[in-house]
Design a protein around this motif. Structure first.
Motif, PDB file in Angstrom:
ATOM      1  N   ILE A  48       0.856  -1.185   0.000  1.00 21.64           N
ATOM      2  CA  ILE A  48       0.000   0.000   0.000  1.00 21.64           C
ATOM      3  C   ILE A  48       0.891   1.234   0.000  1.00 21.64           C
ATOM      4  N   TRP A  49       0.574   2.169  -0.880  1.00 16.43           N
ATOM      5  CA  TRP A  49       1.345   3.404  -1.035  1.00 16.43           C
ATOM      6  C   TRP A  49       0.599   4.543  -0.367  1.00 16.43           C
ATOM      7  N   GLY A  50       1.352   5.440   0.232  1.00 17.46           N
ATOM      8  CA  GLY A  50       0.770   6.639   0.790  1.00 17.46           C
ATOM      9  C   GLY A  50       1.001   7.810  -0.144  1.00 17.46           C
ATOM     10  N   GLU A  51       0.221   8.867   0.024  1.00 20.74           N
ATOM     11  CA  GLU A  51       0.444  10.076  -0.771  1.00 20.74           C
ATOM     12  C   GLU A  51       1.844  10.637  -0.527  1.00 20.74           C
ATOM     13  N   CYS A  52       2.430  10.290   0.605  1.00 21.17           N
ATOM     14  CA  CYS A  52       3.782  10.734   0.938  1.00 21.17           C
ATOM     15  C   CYS A  52       4.841   9.917   0.205  1.00 21.17           C
ATOM     16  N   SER A  53       4.422   8.926  -0.585  1.00 16.26           N
ATOM     17  CA  SER A  53       5.251   8.038  -1.400  1.00 16.26           C
ATOM     18  C   SER A  53       5.902   6.894  -0.624  1.00 16.26           C
ATOM     19  N   HIS A  54       5.599   6.739   0.657  1.00 12.60           N
ATOM     20  CA  HIS A  54       6.123   5.602   1.406  1.00 12.60           C
ATOM     21  C   HIS A  54       5.252   4.374   1.145  1.00 12.60           C
ATOM     22  N   VAL A  55       5.892   3.203   1.147  1.00 11.21           N
ATOM     23  CA  VAL A  55       5.220   1.946   0.817  1.00 11.21           C
ATOM     24  C   VAL A  55       5.390   0.964   1.973  1.00 11.21           C
ATOM     25  N   PHE A  56       4.319   0.223   2.261  1.00 10.34           N
ATOM     26  CA  PHE A  56       4.338  -0.746   3.349  1.00 10.34           C
ATOM     27  C   PHE A  56       3.529  -1.972   2.953  1.00 10.34           C
ATOM     28  N   HIS A  57       3.778  -3.100   3.628  1.00 10.40           N
ATOM     29  CA  HIS A  57       2.857  -4.224   3.513  1.00 10.40           C
ATOM     30  C   HIS A  57       1.532  -3.741   4.104  1.00 10.40           C
ATOM     31  N   MET A  58       0.440  -4.082   3.467  1.00  6.91           N
ATOM     32  CA  MET A  58      -0.872  -3.618   3.931  1.00  6.91           C
ATOM     33  C   MET A  58      -1.132  -4.017   5.386  1.00  6.91           C
ATOM     34  N   HIS A  59      -0.801  -5.264   5.749  1.00  9.53           N
ATOM     35  CA  HIS A  59      -1.068  -5.718   7.116  1.00  9.53           C
ATOM     36  C   HIS A  59      -0.230  -4.958   8.143  1.00  9.53           C
ATOM     37  N   CYS A  60       1.000  -4.650   7.790  1.00 16.00           N
ATOM     38  CA  CYS A  60       1.863  -3.890   8.701  1.00 16.00           C
ATOM     39  C   CYS A  60       1.278  -2.500   8.934  1.00 16.00           C
ATOM     40  N   LEU A  61       0.835  -1.868   7.845  1.00 18.77           N
ATOM     41  CA  LEU A  61       0.289  -0.516   7.960  1.00 18.77           C
ATOM     42  C   LEU A  61      -1.004  -0.509   8.764  1.00 18.77           C
ATOM     43  N   ILE A  62      -1.880  -1.467   8.516  1.00 19.86           N
ATOM     44  CA  ILE A  62      -3.138  -1.532   9.266  1.00 19.86           C
ATOM     45  C   ILE A  62      -2.852  -1.685  10.759  1.00 19.86           C
ATOM     46  N   LYS A  63      -1.925  -2.573  11.082  1.00 15.33           N
ATOM     47  CA  LYS A  63      -1.564  -2.768  12.491  1.00 15.33           C
ATOM     48  C   LYS A  63      -1.001  -1.473  13.081  1.00 15.33           C
ATOM     49  N   TRP A  64      -0.144  -0.788  12.317  1.00 13.70           N
ATOM     50  CA  TRP A  64       0.437   0.479  12.767  1.00 13.70           C
ATOM     51  C   TRP A  64      -0.646   1.526  12.996  1.00 13.70           C
ATOM     52  N   LEU A  65      -1.539   1.710  12.023  1.00  9.24           N
ATOM     53  CA  LEU A  65      -2.573   2.741  12.136  1.00  9.24           C
ATOM     54  C   LEU A  65      -3.555   2.464  13.268  1.00  9.24           C
ATOM     55  N   ASN A  66      -3.742   1.199  13.615  1.00  5.09           N
ATOM     56  CA  ASN A  66      -4.633   0.845  14.723  1.00  5.09           C
ATOM     57  C   ASN A  66      -3.981   0.986  16.092  1.00  5.09           C
ATOM     58  N   ALA A  67      -2.672   1.179  16.109  1.00 13.01           N
ATOM     59  CA  ALA A  67      -1.978   1.360  17.390  1.00 13.01           C
ATOM     60  C   ALA A  67      -2.298   2.757  17.943  1.00 13.01           C
ATOM     61  N   PRO A  68      -2.525   2.865  19.249  1.00 16.43           N
ATOM     62  CA  PRO A  68      -2.909   4.155  19.830  1.00 16.43           C
ATOM     63  C   PRO A  68      -1.865   5.258  19.642  1.00 16.43           C
ATOM     64  N   ASN A  69      -0.597   4.900  19.591  1.00 14.19           N
ATOM     65  CA  ASN A  69       0.427   5.945  19.486  1.00 14.19           C
ATOM     66  C   ASN A  69       0.726   6.358  18.046  1.00 14.19           C
ATOM     67  N   SER A  70       0.087   5.738  17.063  1.00 10.26           N
ATOM     68  CA  SER A  70       0.359   6.080  15.663  1.00 10.26           C
ATOM     69  C   SER A  70      -0.230   7.429  15.275  1.00 10.26           C
ATOM     70  N   GLN A  71      -1.290   7.825  15.922  1.00  5.03           N
ATOM     71  CA  GLN A  71      -2.005   9.060  15.617  1.00  5.03           C
ATOM     72  C   GLN A  71      -2.377   9.136  14.139  1.00  5.03           C
ATOM     73  N   GLU A  72      -2.562   7.952  13.523  1.00  4.16           N
ATOM     74  CA  GLU A  72      -2.916   7.827  12.108  1.00  4.16           C
ATOM     75  C   GLU A  72      -1.949   8.591  11.212  1.00  4.16           C
ATOM     76  N   GLN A  73      -0.652   8.491  11.547  1.00  7.12           N
ATOM     77  CA  GLN A  73       0.389   9.156  10.778  1.00  7.12           C
ATOM     78  C   GLN A  73       1.277   8.122  10.102  1.00  7.12           C
ATOM     79  N   CYS A  74       1.923   8.541   9.015  1.00  7.38           N
ATOM     80  CA  CYS A  74       2.880   7.680   8.338  1.00  7.38           C
ATOM     81  C   CYS A  74       4.007   7.366   9.320  1.00  7.38           C
TER      82      CYS A  74
END
Length: 88
Positions: A48-74
């Motif tokens: 999955i690509w972000g508008e910021c051009s960073h790329v991640f495995h979709m599952h890794c990103l979902i787990k990251w975004l669901n973490a309370p300290n991520s603040q829904e940031q790249c």
């Protein structure tokens, strides 16, 4: 006795490992392999690509975004995460 510190110097060294840029910024596993959540690489573990051009495995990103300290940031540049539009 009091001691006054006039200067403070801390030696530090930081470097970005650009030797292998084809890895997920979260799990550090190659894009063509699967993330730690999956057992078989392929369509079940898309990138999955972000508008910021960073790329991640979709599952890794979902787990990251669901973490309370991520603040829904790249996780790379801390800009608000926005998934890039698909290009045809």
């Amino acid at each position: 006795m009091k001691i006054k510190v006039n200067t403070w110097t801390v030696p530090a060294y930081w470097s970005w490992d650009v030797e292998n840029e084809d890895v997920c910024g979260i799990c550090q596993v190659a894009y063509d392999a699967c993330c730690p959540t999956c057992t078989v690489p392929g369509d079940g573990c898309p990138l999955i690509w972000g508008e910021c051009s960073h790329v991640f495995h979709m599952h890794c990103l979902i787990k990251w975004l669901n973490a309370p300290n991520s603040q829904e940031q790249c996780p790379m540049d801390r800009t608000p995460w926005k998934t890039a539009a698909a290009h045809s």
